[in-house]
Every structure is written in C-alpha cells, then in structure tokens.
Scaffold this motif. Structure first.
Motif, PDB file in Angstrom:
ATOM      1  N   ASP A   1      -2.819  13.061  -8.821  1.00  0.00           N
ATOM      2  CA  ASP A   1      -2.647  12.249  -9.840  1.00  0.00           C
ATOM      3  C   ASP A   1      -3.154  10.783  -9.290  1.00  0.00           C
ATOM      4  O   ASP A   1      -3.494  10.149 -10.327  1.00  0.00           O
ATOM      5  CB  ASP A   1      -1.210  11.924  -9.905  1.00  0.00           C
ATOM      6  N   GLU A   2      -3.131  10.399  -8.023  1.00  0.00           N
ATOM      7  CA  GLU A   2      -3.633   9.242  -7.486  1.00  0.00           C
ATOM      8  C   GLU A   2      -5.261   9.235  -7.883  1.00  0.00           C
ATOM      9  O   GLU A   2      -5.691   8.223  -8.182  1.00  0.00           O
ATOM     10  CB  GLU A   2      -3.201   9.168  -5.752  1.00  0.00           C
ATOM     11  N   MET A   3      -5.986  10.156  -7.474  1.00  0.00           N
ATOM     12  CA  MET A   3      -7.405  10.305  -7.489  1.00  0.00           C
ATOM     13  C   MET A   3      -7.672  10.046  -9.040  1.00  0.00           C
ATOM     14  O   MET A   3      -8.621   9.378  -9.499  1.00  0.00           O
ATOM     15  CB  MET A   3      -7.954  11.525  -7.014  1.00  0.00           C
ATOM     16  N   ALA A   4      -6.948  10.860  -9.974  1.00  0.00           N
ATOM     17  CA  ALA A   4      -7.317  10.625 -11.309  1.00  0.00           C
ATOM     18  C   ALA A   4      -7.097   9.243 -11.990  1.00  0.00           C
ATOM     19  O   ALA A   4      -7.948   8.590 -12.573  1.00  0.00           O
ATOM     20  CB  ALA A   4      -6.171  11.694 -12.201  1.00  0.00           C
ATOM     21  N   ARG A   5      -5.890   8.529 -11.285  1.00  0.00           N
ATOM     22  CA  ARG A   5      -5.956   7.065 -11.727  1.00  0.00           C
ATOM     23  C   ARG A   5      -7.003   6.203 -11.140  1.00  0.00           C
ATOM     24  O   ARG A   5      -7.305   5.169 -11.602  1.00  0.00           O
ATOM     25  CB  ARG A   5      -4.639   6.398 -11.215  1.00  0.00           C
ATOM     26  N   MET A   6      -7.751   6.871  -9.909  1.00  0.00           N
ATOM     27  CA  MET A   6      -8.637   6.065  -9.422  1.00  0.00           C
ATOM     28  C   MET A   6      -9.973   6.322 -10.260  1.00  0.00           C
ATOM     29  O   MET A   6     -11.330   5.710  -9.734  1.00  0.00           O
ATOM     30  CB  MET A   6      -8.868   6.287  -8.091  1.00  0.00           C
TER      31      MET A   6
ATOM     32  N   LYS B   1     -12.872  12.419  -9.105  1.00  0.00           N
ATOM     33  CA  LYS B   1     -12.721  14.060  -9.575  1.00  0.00           C
ATOM     34  C   LYS B   1     -11.721  14.516  -8.946  1.00  0.00           C
ATOM     35  O   LYS B   1     -11.174  14.368  -7.513  1.00  0.00           O
ATOM     36  CB  LYS B   1     -14.069  14.519  -8.994  1.00  0.00           C
ATOM     37  N   SER B   2     -10.964  15.700  -9.294  1.00  0.00           N
ATOM     38  CA  SER B   2      -9.808  15.979  -8.558  1.00  0.00           C
ATOM     39  C   SER B   2      -9.956  16.943  -7.286  1.00  0.00           C
ATOM     40  O   SER B   2      -9.122  16.738  -6.375  1.00  0.00           O
ATOM     41  CB  SER B   2      -9.135  16.990  -9.547  1.00  0.00           C
ATOM     42  N   PHE B   3     -11.195  17.171  -6.875  1.00  0.00           N
ATOM     43  CA  PHE B   3     -11.508  17.890  -5.800  1.00  0.00           C
ATOM     44  C   PHE B   3     -11.470  16.956  -4.579  1.00  0.00           C
ATOM     45  O   PHE B   3     -11.303  17.063  -3.437  1.00  0.00           O
ATOM     46  CB  PHE B   3     -12.892  18.651  -5.633  1.00  0.00           C
ATOM     47  N   ARG B   4     -11.766  15.570  -4.978  1.00  0.00           N
ATOM     48  CA  ARG B   4     -11.487  14.433  -3.817  1.00  0.00           C
ATOM     49  C   ARG B   4      -9.962  14.446  -3.125  1.00  0.00           C
ATOM     50  O   ARG B   4      -9.790  14.577  -2.086  1.00  0.00           O
ATOM     51  CB  ARG B   4     -11.362  13.233  -4.636  1.00  0.00           C
TER      52      ARG B   4
ATOM     53  N   GLU C   1     -12.813   8.801   9.569  1.00  0.00           N
ATOM     54  CA  GLU C   1     -13.088  10.175  10.083  1.00  0.00           C
ATOM     55  C   GLU C   1     -13.312  11.138   8.937  1.00  0.00           C
ATOM     56  O   GLU C   1     -13.926  12.231   9.013  1.00  0.00           O
ATOM     57  CB  GLU C   1     -11.885  10.582  10.897  1.00  0.00           C
ATOM     58  N   MET C   2     -13.279  10.812   7.673  1.00  0.00           N
ATOM     59  CA  MET C   2     -13.349  11.609   6.536  1.00  0.00           C
ATOM     60  C   MET C   2     -14.988  11.596   5.973  1.00  0.00           C
ATOM     61  O   MET C   2     -15.159  10.869   5.200  1.00  0.00           O
ATOM     62  CB  MET C   2     -12.243  11.176   5.465  1.00  0.00           C
ATOM     63  N   THR C   3     -15.807  12.040   6.834  1.00  0.00           N
ATOM     64  CA  THR C   3     -17.160  11.753   6.829  1.00  0.00           C
ATOM     65  C   THR C   3     -17.703  12.350   5.392  1.00  0.00           C
ATOM     66  O   THR C   3     -18.882  11.790   5.116  1.00  0.00           O
ATOM     67  CB  THR C   3     -17.919  12.511   7.830  1.00  0.00           C
ATOM     68  N   ASP C   4     -16.947  13.092   4.854  1.00  0.00           N
ATOM     69  CA  ASP C   4     -17.732  13.489   3.655  1.00  0.00           C
ATOM     70  C   ASP C   4     -17.427  12.654   2.409  1.00  0.00           C
ATOM     71  O   ASP C   4     -17.708  13.024   1.376  1.00  0.00           O
ATOM     72  CB  ASP C   4     -17.545  15.033   3.139  1.00  0.00           C
ATOM     73  N   LEU C   5     -16.702  11.552   2.672  1.00  0.00           N
ATOM     74  CA  LEU C   5     -16.409  10.534   1.453  1.00  0.00           C
ATOM     75  C   LEU C   5     -17.335   9.356   1.846  1.00  0.00           C
ATOM     76  O   LEU C   5     -17.485   8.982   2.840  1.00  0.00           O
ATOM     77  CB  LEU C   5     -14.845   9.967   1.745  1.00  0.00           C
ATOM     78  N   SER C   6     -17.812   9.032   0.572  1.00  0.00           N
ATOM     79  CA  SER C   6     -18.705   7.603   0.849  1.00  0.00           C
ATOM     80  C   SER C   6     -17.873   6.463   1.572  1.00  0.00           C
ATOM     81  O   SER C   6     -16.898   6.258   1.300  1.00  0.00           O
ATOM     82  CB  SER C   6     -19.396   7.549  -0.616  1.00  0.00           C
TER      83      SER C   6
ATOM     84  N   ARG D   1       0.800  -1.321   0.223  1.00  0.00           N
ATOM     85  CA  ARG D   1      -0.016   0.052  -0.064  1.00  0.00           C
ATOM     86  C   ARG D   1       0.784   1.313   0.001  1.00  0.00           C
ATOM     87  O   ARG D   1       1.908   1.254   0.549  1.00  0.00           O
ATOM     88  CB  ARG D   1      -1.131  -0.156   1.317  1.00  0.00           C
ATOM     89  N   LYS D   2       0.381   2.323  -0.667  1.00  0.00           N
ATOM     90  CA  LYS D   2       1.323   3.592  -0.898  1.00  0.00           C
ATOM     91  C   LYS D   2       0.942   4.230   0.473  1.00  0.00           C
ATOM     92  O   LYS D   2      -0.264   4.503   0.921  1.00  0.00           O
ATOM     93  CB  LYS D   2       0.761   4.277  -2.051  1.00  0.00           C
ATOM     94  N   ASP D   3       1.906   5.101   0.562  1.00  0.00           N
ATOM     95  CA  ASP D   3       1.889   5.666   2.082  1.00  0.00           C
ATOM     96  C   ASP D   3       1.172   7.289   1.666  1.00  0.00           C
ATOM     97  O   ASP D   3       1.883   8.164   1.071  1.00  0.00           O
ATOM     98  CB  ASP D   3       3.343   6.083   2.559  1.00  0.00           C
ATOM     99  N   LEU D   4      -0.142   7.631   2.003  1.00  0.00           N
ATOM    100  CA  LEU D   4      -0.856   8.594   1.609  1.00  0.00           C
ATOM    101  C   LEU D   4      -0.530   9.682   2.109  1.00  0.00           C
ATOM    102  O   LEU D   4      -0.253  10.887   1.487  1.00  0.00           O
ATOM    103  CB  LEU D   4      -2.328   8.343   2.140  1.00  0.00           C
ATOM    104  N   LYS D   5      -0.039   9.783   3.539  1.00  0.00           N
ATOM    105  CA  LYS D   5       0.361  11.048   4.011  1.00  0.00           C
ATOM    106  C   LYS D   5       1.885  11.802   3.922  1.00  0.00           C
ATOM    107  O   LYS D   5       2.070  12.614   4.021  1.00  0.00           O
ATOM    108  CB  LYS D   5       0.160  10.828   5.742  1.00  0.00           C
ATOM    109  N   SER D   6       2.378  10.939   3.046  1.00  0.00           N
ATOM    110  CA  SER D   6       3.722  11.371   2.408  1.00  0.00           C
ATOM    111  C   SER D   6       3.540  12.013   1.038  1.00  0.00           C
ATOM    112  O   SER D   6       4.432  12.564   0.669  1.00  0.00           O
ATOM    113  CB  SER D   6       4.746  10.221   2.471  1.00  0.00           C
ATOM    114  N   MET D   7       2.409  11.860   0.822  1.00  0.00           N
ATOM    115  CA  MET D   7       2.071  12.414  -0.879  1.00  0.00           C
ATOM    116  C   MET D   7       1.876  13.953  -0.806  1.00  0.00           C
ATOM    117  O   MET D   7       1.041  14.468   0.165  1.00  0.00           O
ATOM    118  CB  MET D   7       1.084  11.750  -1.605  1.00  0.00           C
ATOM    119  N   THR D   8       2.415  14.711  -1.721  1.00  0.00           N
ATOM    120  CA  THR D   8       2.096  16.085  -1.804  1.00  0.00           C
ATOM    121  C   THR D   8       0.752  16.087  -2.306  1.00  0.00           C
ATOM    122  O   THR D   8       0.170  15.144  -2.889  1.00  0.00           O
ATOM    123  CB  THR D   8       3.147  16.704  -2.800  1.00  0.00           C
ATOM    124  N   LEU D   9      -0.016  17.221  -2.420  1.00  0.00           N
ATOM    125  CA  LEU D   9      -1.338  17.503  -3.162  1.00  0.00           C
ATOM    126  C   LEU D   9      -1.202  17.115  -4.365  1.00  0.00           C
ATOM    127  O   LEU D   9      -2.270  16.396  -5.030  1.00  0.00           O
ATOM    128  CB  LEU D   9      -1.981  18.845  -2.666  1.00  0.00           C
ATOM    129  N   GLU D  10      -0.324  17.497  -5.125  1.00  0.00           N
ATOM    130  CA  GLU D  10      -0.168  17.116  -6.652  1.00  0.00           C
ATOM    131  C   GLU D  10      -0.510  15.671  -6.779  1.00  0.00           C
ATOM    132  O   GLU D  10      -0.827  15.289  -7.573  1.00  0.00           O
ATOM    133  CB  GLU D  10       0.962  17.745  -7.133  1.00  0.00           C
TER     134      GLU D  10
END
Ligand code: SAH
Length: 357
Positions: free
Chosen positions: A18-23, A26-29, A47-52, A5-14
């Motif tokens: 890219d990750e979200m686009a691959r999944m 939408k980019s606002f995710r 805890e990210m309650t606005d995600l399904s 699994r990739k380390d999400l919290k080490s990723m920059t916003l950019e």
C-alpha cells in the motif's frame, strides 16, 4: 513540523505494498524491500543495491529503518552463550541472549524497555517500565544477532526484559513478521512467549490460533504464596489462570509450559511440589524449573541442589514432565536485566566490547 517517519520494518508485506502504491511505485518494489529488510537483513536503505539512488533517498526521508547495533557483547567462557546489549534510537538499552544448543541457535529477546509487573525476584522490573518496544525493535534483536554471527537463528523465546502480553499489539505484529514465509520464516513451533499471567490477553492470544508455545510463569501453586511473589497475582487468581490455560490448549491444540523459579525455603517444599503437580497434570503441562538467579537488590536464594532434585522427582512421580533449566552464561551477568541495569548506571559510553566480532 516535519511529519514523523513511518517505521518501515514494522510493516507487513501488504502494508508495504500500500505504501509503495501511494508513492506511485510498482508493487514488486514492496516485495524487493521486504526481502532486503526481513530476509537479507540489510542494515539500511543503502544496502538495497537494486533500488535506484534517488528512490533510496526518498525512502530515507519518509521511513525510519530500525537497525540495532550492539553497544556491548559478553561471551561466556563456559558455554559460548552471548549476551548482547543494544541501544535503541531514543537511547534506551535492551538485552538479548544467544544460546547455542545441539538442535540450533536460540535467541531470547526483550519485549519492553523495563517492566511494570514488579515480580519480587526479578531484576528487570526494579526501575519500572520505560516504554514498549516496537515490532521492528523486537525483530531486529533477532536479526542483529544473526548478522553478528552469520548463523541462522532457529528458535526465539520472548523471555527477556518486559511482559510481552503487556505490549500485545506490537508482540503480535512481531510474531507474524518473524514467522512470515517472506522473512526469516522461523517456525511458529519454535517460538515461545512467556507471560506472568495476564489472563485476558492469554485468551486473546489463543484466539489468534498461532502454533507458538505459551509459557506461564507460575512460581507458586497457591494464590497466597503467588501474591507474595508477584503483584499480578492480586489481579488474577490461579483458578482464572488455569481456565485461561485450558482455553489456550483447547483453542490451539498446543500444550502450555509452566515456569517455576525455585527459591530456597519459599516455594520449594514437598507440599509445593504436590500442589504444582496437580495443576500441571490436569492440563498436561510441561514444567520448567528454574533455580532462582539471585538479584543483589533482593534477599532470595536458590534452592539447594538436592532440594531441586527432590522437587523435580515429586513432579515426575505424579506423571508431570519436568525439566530443570540448564544454566547457561552464569559467568556473564546471570539474571535477565542485570547487564542492562549495570551499564545504564555506569554509562556505556566508550566501553569496549568484551568479545570479538
Ligand atoms: N514477563 C514474562 C517474561 C520475562 S521473565 C514472564 O513473567 O514470564 C522470564 C522468566 O524468568 C519468567 O518466568 C520470570 O519469572 C523468570 N525470572 C525472572 N527473574 C528471575 C530470577 N532472578 N531467577 C529466576 N527466574 C527469574
């Protein structure tokens, strides 16, 4: 074999975009998740309650979400300084310290589990290096402490266990995430990185043109004496270090700090103070004097109080701005690395926290 699994919290916003686009998201995710991770300091995807719910499950499969929980907290009865011991995902332990000052809250973090630099007076290096910390593991020491107390962290110093410039890429990623306007947005000027003196990496850091403070652990003003205290001095001479400091100052406009641990009868003579003055005055460096913290495996003792005063006075007479580090938390395993070592030996299983929260 399952993909790591990739380390999400080490990723920059950019990178997250890219990750979200691959999944196919939408980019606002990406922005939403980044805010949860780095601004609201969520403990996990749930805890990210606005995600399904289904999207959160998908994320759990794909991404590692680093969230440190303290296994032990010690609070000083003298000044409220808190020492945190965190267990990493693989069982390694790291220490961080929270200090309350008039100007705000300062957190001192570790950059490696253990250290391979071998400084003679330091407890953190006694068992060598276990491994580098990831950017997210460095960040979450700050986040976990802010979560614990609810108070905003204003300053961060990378002065705990480890040599930050020996973990250069992760350190840089950490610095960018920590000071990013979409995260905690700590001012670069409120961040200090301390190094035992890896000259090439000091130059590389200068070229990044960050506005952080770089502190050099000098501890001796001649190569001979420095070599007897710090193995790294075999590799880089004081001359090379001073050149790197000059380059750092010229490139970033930031004055450097020298750290100098005062060890009784070893590096605290008048002559030592004069030689140190010459080095510091030339570069306009601030000198931070640290009465050495005795480590029981080592024979060093701290300088007497009047000697510390005399040493500081010589620096000041030579026009060097010098301060003696105020000691904090002396009742809670003083020197860095001591709590981690003690608990690692005893085994931390089932031990109670020593203070509330
Ligand atoms: N590796 C980095 C940062 C970690 S140590 C560095 O060397 O700068 C943070 C500071 O504490 C360094 O200046 C280090 O030399 C100093 N230090 C380590 N052990 C100490 C001790 N027992 N007493 C006083 N200062 C110590």
């Amino acid at each position: 074999m399952a993909e790591q699994r990739k380390d999400l919290k080490s990723m920059t916003l950019e990178e997250l975009e890219d990750e979200m686009a691959r999944m196919g998201e939408k980019s606002f995710r990406a922005r939403q998740m980044y805010r949860w991770a780095h601004e609201k300091l969520a403990r996990g995807f749930d805890e990210m309650t606005d995600l399904s719910a289904s999207f959160r499950e998908k994320c759990k499969e794909r991404y590692e979400y680093v969230c440190l929980e303290p296994v032990r907290i010690q609070e000083s009865a003298l000044d409220g300084t808190r020492k945190y011991l965190f267990r990493l995902g693989d069982g390694n332990l790291v220490e961080s310290v929270r200090m309350q000052y008039r100007y705000g809250v300062s957190v001192c973090i570790s950059s490696q589990a253990g250290c391979r630099m071998g400084c003679r007076f330091c407890a953190s290096t006694l068992d060598g290096l276990e491994r580098n910390l990831t950017a997210s593991e460095m960040l979450d020491q700050v986040y976990a402490i802010q979560r614990d107390t609810g108070q905003r962290v204003s300053n961060v110093v990378v002065m705990g266990t480890g040599e930050p410039l020996d973990n250069y890429d992760n350190l840089l990623r950490f610095l960018r995430l920590l000071t990013d306007e979409n995260g905690l947005h700590i001012s670069q000027r409120n961040v200090t990185v301390s190094t035992c003196g890896l000259a090439p990496q000091m130059r590389a850091l200068a070229r990044e043109k960050l506005q952080i403070t770089l502190a050099l652990s000098l501890h001796a003003a001649t190569d001979e004496k420095r070599r007897s205290l710090m193995p790294i001095a075999q590799k880089y001479t004081i001359r090379e270090l001073m050149d790197a400091c000059e380059f750092y100052f010229e490139t970033t406009g930031r004055r450097m700090t020298f750290e100098y641990s005062l060890i009784g009868g070893v590096n605290d003579s008048d002559r030592d103070a004069e030689l140190l003055s010459a080095l510091a005055a030339r570069l306009g460096c601030h000198v931070n004097l640290i009465p050495v913290n005795p480590v029981k495996e080592r024979q060093f003792v701290r300088s007497r109080r009047d000697r510390i005063r005399g040493f500081a006075a010589i620096l000041q007479q030579n026009g060097v701005n010098a301060t003696v580090r105020r000691e904090m938390g002396t009742d809670i395993d003083g020197a860095c690395g001591q709590l981690r070592r003690r608990v690692a030996r005893e085994g931390e299983g089932g031990m109670p926290k020593e203070s509330g929260s």
